[in-house]
Design an enzyme around this catalytic site. Structure first.
Site, mmCIF file in Angstrom:
data_model
loop_
_atom_site.group_PDB
_atom_site.id
_atom_site.type_symbol
_atom_site.label_atom_id
_atom_site.label_comp_id
_atom_site.label_asym_id
_atom_site.label_seq_id
_atom_site.Cartn_x
_atom_site.Cartn_y
_atom_site.Cartn_z
ATOM 1 N N PHE A 18 1.575 43.696 25.849
ATOM 2 C CA PHE A 18 2.416 42.516 26.030
ATOM 3 C C PHE A 18 1.554 41.253 25.880
ATOM 4 C CE2 PHE A 18 4.974 39.585 28.628
ATOM 5 C CZ PHE A 18 6.246 39.851 28.133
ATOM 6 N N ASP B 289 -0.720 47.955 33.896
ATOM 7 C CA ASP B 289 0.483 47.128 33.905
ATOM 8 C C ASP B 289 1.680 48.083 33.945
ATOM 9 O OD1 ASP B 289 2.745 45.642 33.158
ATOM 10 O OD2 ASP B 289 1.534 44.190 32.052
ATOM 11 N N TYR C 113 11.772 42.467 38.076
ATOM 12 C CA TYR C 113 13.103 42.072 37.561
ATOM 13 C C TYR C 113 13.598 42.994 36.469
ATOM 14 C CZ TYR C 113 9.942 39.555 34.376
ATOM 15 O OH TYR C 113 8.930 39.225 33.515
ATOM 16 N N LYS C 114 12.813 44.008 36.096
ATOM 17 C CA LYS C 114 13.258 44.944 35.055
ATOM 18 C C LYS C 114 13.995 46.101 35.725
ATOM 19 C CE LYS C 114 9.940 43.132 31.803
ATOM 20 N NZ LYS C 114 8.548 43.087 31.364
ATOM 21 N N ARG D 171 15.618 46.979 21.108
ATOM 22 C CA ARG D 171 15.280 47.923 22.170
ATOM 23 C C ARG D 171 16.550 48.254 22.928
ATOM 24 N NH1 ARG D 171 10.409 45.378 25.522
ATOM 25 N NH2 ARG D 171 12.092 43.906 25.924
#
Ligand SMILES: *Cc1c(COP(=O)(O)O)cnc(C)c1O
Length: 433
Positions: free
Chosen positions: A141, A218, A243-244, A392
């Site tokens: 990322f 991560d 928040y995912k 995705r």
């Protein structure tokens, strides 16, 4: 339409088979009931972005609605004595136990993932100041890569890059090839945000330790959806957002993990008043707290931890093994949908086929995806687009159904077919006109 493509009858057959499968899979899904605990959204046909921003729970909605009057307005400054001060650590412990395989006293809730990674990279460097190399991969990322580059530039260190295969991710062999006596820290994602590839955390951690380095994982795309055993795998440091798959809400506070033996041996660069042994002494000098509190800097965001508090209860109740089992079933079904509906239109797969090395999302690739995205969003079908050509499909086991997945992929196929059949285009399907 007064004409049909050759093979249309066979396509109808395939579609009705998939529709029956979706119904059957939902009927047998032991987690199906959790969907009703999310805030209803009547305009939504298929939310395929749970890997980017999870949906709100009804419990979070209620807590937030009453927050100003009850928790904040009623308790006022007393709230800090009644739980807020320790909330980053008590909620961290709960999150660690429910999703990370972490015993108490090693997990904290802090700022964003970016800021926590910054602290933890520095912490790793502080443990072995004589080591000069940071390892990261080119497909990680952006924040992870930028942080490593910035810290290396500031401190005159060297970045060693791993280049993974685009539709896979970082392998044990690739790590073995770059680590050595100069390695300070290896920063990788357990689940690659693009391809969804799952790296072997335990083996890569061991290989890094064999070279004397530390690992920082991560967990943004794995926390809440994959089995994670940080203590058992011997992981040194980890961080991830909430928040995912953890449904903490937009910009909710991230978490960090530091293995217990390491805590007192490392320091972090943002030394603030909340990370000391006794914050309310307001002493003349910073003296780091002996425990995980040393990774806290300033006043924590209580508001932003509130939805997470509620979502964690749901995850604890469902249990990560059952969540992962459904996640695998969802992504397998998404692959079937891809093969039947998207591949004939020229779509290719950007994720592993083997579920053992595939996380919670499936990436599909086609050059027309950017063009059809506004139409999909307008129709309540919400996948996640990544330039230049990736969609995705992020399937969140507690909130996503198999039927929803089928409706979403079917809508993508229909939008794509319409573009290909459109005027001035000679893509596949044109010959049928
Ligand atoms: C989502 C994500 C982040 C997000 O970082 P923020 O500081 O919350 O913006 C970081 N790393 C990975 C791998 C991610 O997927």
């Amino acid at each position: 339409m007064n004409h049909r493509h050759p093979g249309a009858a066979a396509q109808d057959d395939v579609r009705s088979r998939l529709a029956n499968r979706a119904v059957e899979l939902d009927r047998r899904d032991p987690l199906a009931g959790f969907r009703d605990q999310f805030v209803a959204n009547p305009e939504l046909v298929a939310y395929l972005d749970g890997n980017s921003l999870g949906r709100p729970t009804q419990a979070a909605d209620q807590r937030l609605q009453g927050f100003a009057s009850r928790e904040w307005g009623d308790r006022l400054i007393r709230g800090w004595d009644e739980g807020w001060f320790d909330l980053p650590l008590t909620l961290g412990d709960r999150l660690g136990a429910a999703t990370l395989g972490a015993a108490a006293g090693q997990t904290f809730i802090g700022e964003s993932t970016t800021v926590i990674l910054y602290k933890l990279i520095h912490a790793a460097l502080s443990a072995q100041p004589e080591r000069t190399e940071l390892v990261v991969d080119t497909d990680n990322f952006p924040t992870d890569r930028y942080l490593v580059q910035g810290i290396a530039a500031d401190r005159g260190l060297t970045v060693r890059w791993i280049e993974p295969e685009p539709d896979a991710g970082v392998t044990v062999e690739q790590v073995r090839d770059v680590v050595g006596e100069r390695t300070a820290v290896v920063l990788l994602s357990q689940v690659a945000y693009k391809s969804g590839y799952v790296s072997d955390v335990e083996a890569i951690t061991r290989v890094t330790h064999d070279a004397g380095g530390l690992v920082l994982w991560d967990l943004c795309h794995s926390a809440g959806v994959m089995e994670i055993e940080l203590d058992r795998w011997g992981v040194d440091l980890a961080a991830g957002c909430t928040y995912k798959y953890l449904n903490g809400g937009p910009g909710s506070s991230a978490f960090g993990y530091v293995r217990s033996e390491l805590i007192e041996r490392v320091s972090q660069p943002i030394q603030g008043w909340m990370g000391v042994a006794n914050a309310f002494e307001m002493g003349p000098e910073y003296r780091a707290h002996g425990g995980i509190r040393r990774f806290i800097s300033g006043t924590p965001s209580i508001l932003s931890m509130t939805p997470l508090d509620e979502a964690l209860g749901m995850i604890q109740e469902a249990g990560i093994p059952a969540i992962r089992e459904k996640s695998v079933a969802l992504t397998e079904f998404a692959l079937d949908l891809h093969d039947a509906l998207l591949a004939p239109l020229g779509v290719t797969l950007g994720s592993p086929r083997d579920s053992a090395v595939r996380g919670g999302h499936v990436t599909v690739l086609h050059d027309s995806f950017e063009q059809i995205l506004p139409q999909l969003w307008a129709g309540g079908v919400i996948p996640d687009f990544r330039r230049p050509n990736g969609l995705r499909l992020g399937l969140s086991p507690l909130s996503t159904s198999f039927e929803e997945t089928r409706l979403g992929v079917t809508a993508i196929a229909e939008a794509l077919a319409a573009v290909q059949d459109g005027p001035g285009d000679d893509g596949p399907g044109h010959e049928a006109l």
